[in-house]
Design an enzyme around this catalytic site. Structure first.
Site, short mmCIF file in Angstrom:
data_model
loop_
_atom_site.label_atom_id
_atom_site.label_comp_id
_atom_site.label_asym_id
_atom_site.label_seq_id
_atom_site.Cartn_x
_atom_site.Cartn_y
_atom_site.Cartn_z
N CYS A 79 0.83 -1.21 0.00
CA CYS A 79 0.00 0.00 0.00
C CYS A 79 0.87 1.27 0.00
CB CYS A 79 -0.96 -0.09 1.18
SG CYS A 79 -2.44 0.87 0.95
N HIS A 169 -3.52 -5.41 1.91
CA HIS A 169 -2.82 -5.66 3.18
C HIS A 169 -2.98 -7.11 3.65
CE1 HIS A 169 -2.05 -1.45 4.64
NE2 HIS A 169 -2.96 -1.18 3.71
N GLU A 171 -1.15 -8.66 5.61
CA GLU A 171 -0.65 -8.81 7.00
C GLU A 171 -1.76 -8.69 8.04
OE1 GLU A 171 -0.32 -6.17 5.15
OE2 GLU A 171 -0.67 -4.39 6.38
N1 GLN Z 1 -3.68 6.25 1.11
C1 GLN Z 1 -2.38 6.03 1.69
C2 GLN Z 1 -1.31 6.86 0.98
O1 GLN Z 1 -1.56 7.42 -0.04
C3 GLN Z 1 -2.02 4.57 1.64
C4 GLN Z 1 -3.01 3.77 2.45
C5 GLN Z 1 -2.44 2.55 3.09
O2 GLN Z 1 -1.22 2.34 3.15
N2 GLN Z 1 -3.31 1.75 3.68
O3 GLN Z 1 -0.23 6.97 1.47
#
Ligand code: GLN
EC number: 4.3.3.6
Length: 186
Positions: A79, A169, A171
């Protein structure tokens, strides 16, 4: 035992550590330069990429990590970690490690209601559990990038050389398969 550094400056690092320990790896939290010694791999967790990028620079972690990634250390970005690794960010002027030949879109599913759980294929494995939390997606991938997962036509996991990224995610689930795939890259 493989020793995996989990960047622990911000975000969902505790969940990665727990998952790594469950599958028989050693997890080391990274908060300063001294923590970077003796790693077999590195995880960049989810969280907030702008805050993480800023903290990594302030803590003097950015340059050594950038070098380690360029030198081939296996790295897994979840992410926000995927955003840190991307060469291009469609809707953000900032760039971080810019190591992987992908273009990402931050908050690609919307900011507020953009969280959901899907089950899908990852690297040929079926029904992998995929929580998306204000997730980005990959809008373009270079020739050297292997697409590992797609959700409704958008790329959500990929690999290039030593780099693995997922928009979701694993994890926070009981599904160990993505982390096992990553350990196999070491
Ligand atoms: N929206 C976040 C970003 O742009 C990422 C979201 C996440 O890591 N769950 O950094």
């Amino acid at each position: 035992m493989k020793r995996v550094g989990v960047c622990a400056v911000q975000g969902a690092f505790a969940e990665h550590r727990a998952m790594l320990e469950r599958i028989g790896a050693e997890a080391a939290g990274i908060r300063g330069r001294a923590d970077l010694k003796g790693l077999d791999a590195l995880i960049l967790p989810g969280g907030e990429s702008t805050a993480q990028g800023k903290l990594l620079r302030e803590l003097g972690l950015f340059e050594p990590m950038e070098r380690m990634i360029a030198d081939g250390l296996p790295v897994y970005g979840t992410c926000a970690g995927m955003i840190l690794l991307a060469k291009n960010i469609e809707n953000d002027g900032r760039r971080h490690f810019a190591a992987m030949d992908i273009t990402v879109r931050r908050n690609g599913y919307g900011r507020q209601l953009g969280s959901f759980i899907a089950r899908g294929e990852f690297a040929g494995m079926k029904r992998v559990e995929m929580p998306f939390i204000r997730a980005p997606y990959i809008s373009a991938a270079g020739d050297g990038v292997e697409v590992l997962s797609e959700h409704e036509g958008l790329i959500t996991a990929a690999r290039e050389k030593n780099m693995l990224v997922t928009a979701f995610h694993p994890e926070v689930t009981g599904d160990e398969r993505v982390h096992r795939y990553f350990l196999a890259m070491i």
